[in-house]
Design a protein around this motif. Sequence first.
Motif, PDB file in Angstrom:
ATOM      1  N   LEU A   5     -80.466  22.346  53.883  1.00  0.00           N
ATOM      2  CA  LEU A   5     -80.098  21.636  54.651  1.00  0.00           C
ATOM      3  C   LEU A   5     -80.801  20.475  54.041  1.00  0.00           C
ATOM      4  N   LEU A   6     -80.858  19.453  53.507  1.00  0.00           N
ATOM      5  CA  LEU A   6     -81.482  18.123  53.004  1.00  0.00           C
ATOM      6  C   LEU A   6     -81.384  17.085  53.892  1.00  0.00           C
ATOM      7  N   THR A   7     -82.761  16.067  53.165  1.00  0.00           N
ATOM      8  CA  THR A   7     -82.457  14.923  54.105  1.00  0.00           C
ATOM      9  C   THR A   7     -82.188  13.518  53.589  1.00  0.00           C
ATOM     10  N   PRO A   8     -81.632  12.806  53.536  1.00  0.00           N
ATOM     11  CA  PRO A   8     -80.086  11.821  53.165  1.00  0.00           C
ATOM     12  C   PRO A   8     -80.600  12.026  51.438  1.00  0.00           C
ATOM     13  N   GLN A   9     -82.337  11.501  51.373  1.00  0.00           N
ATOM     14  CA  GLN A   9     -82.816  11.340  49.862  1.00  0.00           C
ATOM     15  C   GLN A   9     -82.626  12.541  49.280  1.00  0.00           C
ATOM     16  N   GLY A  10     -82.021  13.467  50.020  1.00  0.00           N
ATOM     17  CA  GLY A  10     -82.031  14.874  48.254  1.00  0.00           C
ATOM     18  C   GLY A  10     -83.469  15.922  48.734  1.00  0.00           C
ATOM     19  N   LYS A  11     -84.809  15.961  50.265  1.00  0.00           N
ATOM     20  CA  LYS A  11     -85.310  16.428  49.698  1.00  0.00           C
ATOM     21  C   LYS A  11     -85.315  17.761  50.534  1.00  0.00           C
ATOM     22  N   ILE A  12     -85.542  19.277  50.457  1.00  0.00           N
ATOM     23  CA  ILE A  12     -85.113  20.374  51.551  1.00  0.00           C
ATOM     24  C   ILE A  12     -86.522  19.948  52.849  1.00  0.00           C
ATOM     25  N   ILE A  13     -85.405  19.973  53.654  1.00  0.00           N
ATOM     26  CA  ILE A  13     -85.588  19.966  54.988  1.00  0.00           C
ATOM     27  C   ILE A  13     -85.418  21.221  55.504  1.00  0.00           C
ATOM     28  N   VAL A  14     -85.078  21.987  55.194  1.00  0.00           N
ATOM     29  CA  VAL A  14     -85.412  23.711  55.642  1.00  0.00           C
ATOM     30  C   VAL A  14     -84.354  24.517  54.274  1.00  0.00           C
ATOM     31  N   ASP A  15     -84.371  25.493  53.601  1.00  0.00           N
ATOM     32  CA  ASP A  15     -84.078  26.561  52.839  1.00  0.00           C
ATOM     33  C   ASP A  15     -83.801  27.619  53.892  1.00  0.00           C
ATOM     34  N   PHE A  16     -82.129  28.372  53.294  1.00  0.00           N
ATOM     35  CA  PHE A  16     -82.249  29.739  54.022  1.00  0.00           C
ATOM     36  C   PHE A  16     -81.240  30.632  53.313  1.00  0.00           C
ATOM     37  N   ASP A  37     -95.115  27.802  47.454  1.00  0.00           N
ATOM     38  CA  ASP A  37     -95.081  27.088  46.758  1.00  0.00           C
ATOM     39  C   ASP A  37     -94.201  25.509  46.769  1.00  0.00           C
ATOM     40  N   PHE A  38     -93.863  25.002  47.784  1.00  0.00           N
ATOM     41  CA  PHE A  38     -93.813  23.952  47.770  1.00  0.00           C
ATOM     42  C   PHE A  38     -93.718  23.328  49.042  1.00  0.00           C
ATOM     43  N   MET A  39     -93.566  21.666  49.375  1.00  0.00           N
ATOM     44  CA  MET A  39     -93.136  21.956  50.684  1.00  0.00           C
ATOM     45  C   MET A  39     -92.164  20.871  51.582  1.00  0.00           C
ATOM     46  N   TYR A  40     -92.210  21.281  52.657  1.00  0.00           N
ATOM     47  CA  TYR A  40     -90.534  20.824  52.927  1.00  0.00           C
ATOM     48  C   TYR A  40     -90.886  19.457  53.230  1.00  0.00           C
ATOM     49  N   SER A  41     -89.875  19.058  52.810  1.00  0.00           N
ATOM     50  CA  SER A  41     -89.456  17.857  53.209  1.00  0.00           C
ATOM     51  C   SER A  41     -90.003  17.094  52.035  1.00  0.00           C
ATOM     52  N   ASP A  42     -90.475  17.539  51.276  1.00  0.00           N
ATOM     53  CA  ASP A  42     -91.245  16.668  50.118  1.00  0.00           C
ATOM     54  C   ASP A  42     -91.572  17.350  48.275  1.00  0.00           C
ATOM     55  N   ALA A  43     -89.771  18.153  48.810  1.00  0.00           N
ATOM     56  CA  ALA A  43     -89.062  19.091  47.261  1.00  0.00           C
ATOM     57  C   ALA A  43     -87.692  18.575  47.374  1.00  0.00           C
ATOM     58  N   PHE A  44     -87.685  18.414  45.900  1.00  0.00           N
ATOM     59  CA  PHE A  44     -85.862  18.076  45.549  1.00  0.00           C
ATOM     60  C   PHE A  44     -85.716  19.563  45.555  1.00  0.00           C
ATOM     61  N   PRO A  45     -83.956  20.374  45.790  1.00  0.00           N
ATOM     62  CA  PRO A  45     -83.839  21.135  45.168  1.00  0.00           C
ATOM     63  C   PRO A  45     -84.187  21.764  43.348  1.00  0.00           C
ATOM     64  N   HIS A  46     -84.705  21.119  42.427  1.00  0.00           N
ATOM     65  CA  HIS A  46     -83.876  20.818  41.722  1.00  0.00           C
ATOM     66  C   HIS A  46     -85.764  21.727  41.338  1.00  0.00           C
ATOM     67  N   GLU A  47     -87.097  21.147  42.360  1.00  0.00           N
ATOM     68  CA  GLU A  47     -87.783  21.477  41.617  1.00  0.00           C
ATOM     69  C   GLU A  47     -88.207  23.020  42.365  1.00  0.00           C
ATOM     70  N   THR A  48     -88.068  23.357  42.911  1.00  0.00           N
ATOM     71  CA  THR A  48     -87.979  24.556  43.592  1.00  0.00           C
ATOM     72  C   THR A  48     -86.938  25.645  43.070  1.00  0.00           C
ATOM     73  N   ASN A  49     -86.434  24.917  41.555  1.00  0.00           N
ATOM     74  CA  ASN A  49     -85.105  26.233  41.277  1.00  0.00           C
ATOM     75  C   ASN A  49     -83.875  26.448  41.970  1.00  0.00           C
ATOM     76  N   MET A  50     -83.878  25.647  42.560  1.00  0.00           N
ATOM     77  CA  MET A  50     -82.481  26.040  43.997  1.00  0.00           C
ATOM     78  C   MET A  50     -81.228  25.796  42.615  1.00  0.00           C
ATOM     79  N   ASP A  51     -81.043  25.147  42.154  1.00  0.00           N
ATOM     80  CA  ASP A  51     -79.822  25.399  40.783  1.00  0.00           C
ATOM     81  C   ASP A  51     -80.140  26.232  40.132  1.00  0.00           C
TER      82      ASP A  51
END
Length: 291
Positions: A44-55, A169-183
Amino acid sequence: MKSAFLPDRGVIKVAGEDARNFLNGLITTDVDKLKPGLGRFGALLTPQGKIIVDFLITEAPGGHGGGFLIDCPKPLADTLATKLKFYKLRAKVTVEILDLGVLAAWEGQPATQPDLAFADPRNAELGTRILIPEDLKQKLSDLIGAELVDAGEYEAHRIAVGVPRGGLDFMYSDAFPHETNMDRLSGVDFDKGCYVGQEVVSRMQHRGTARTRSVKVLIEDSAPEVGVTVMAGDKSVGTMGSSAKGKGIALVRIDRVADALDAGQPLTAGGLAVRLAEPDVVRIPAKQPIA
């Protein structure tokens, strides 16, 4: 085969006749592709595209009441449940935190497939996830033919595989999915319909603008502390994440690290030497000319 109960994971259930469409309009993964026994990675992302929670998410079979089960960081279960309820509006959906945890099993295939089990979709080496109460961890381990070990062994395995963990390895609400390799970990479906933060994620994908990435590193001496700056000479190029048994994960600016490699500059974190496990990962492929 090994198994470990992960005390840092919680489980949320989202049910109701609108649950599938509701979730599909919010999260990065395509819920339409889910079925019992199959798991997917998402956020679930913020409207700005940053990760709130991954799961991780799976569909519960009818014998367990149907709906969708979300395997998420336990400290963020309340946050995620509250966010989902906020978006619910008039949708016919229920959201509840269950008294379940996660048993991870790896280095082999389970002798039998328990209920609420699915293969970890991020990387085949991470094995299987089974959603169970903690008091069943030994019984389930015996059932699937696994040796129950401490959760620290799974953590070391996760790090060796190179799958980032939020909060380390990253901070929630501060990282985009690409930065954490979600893509790269099957965590974003780029062909599905709209979801919160989609425009930003799609733009990063199509323009290739991700310059920060989680990368695997090798540690020659004692492990640097989580959060220390990764340096190339006197320049900051990233932040150190989790590490175990001579391996670690760092969040780095890949362009700066590539420049450092080209210049023959070694990397350090907290004054300790680190090096990339896969140096080519920081090389951005040149765009092909249009014919």
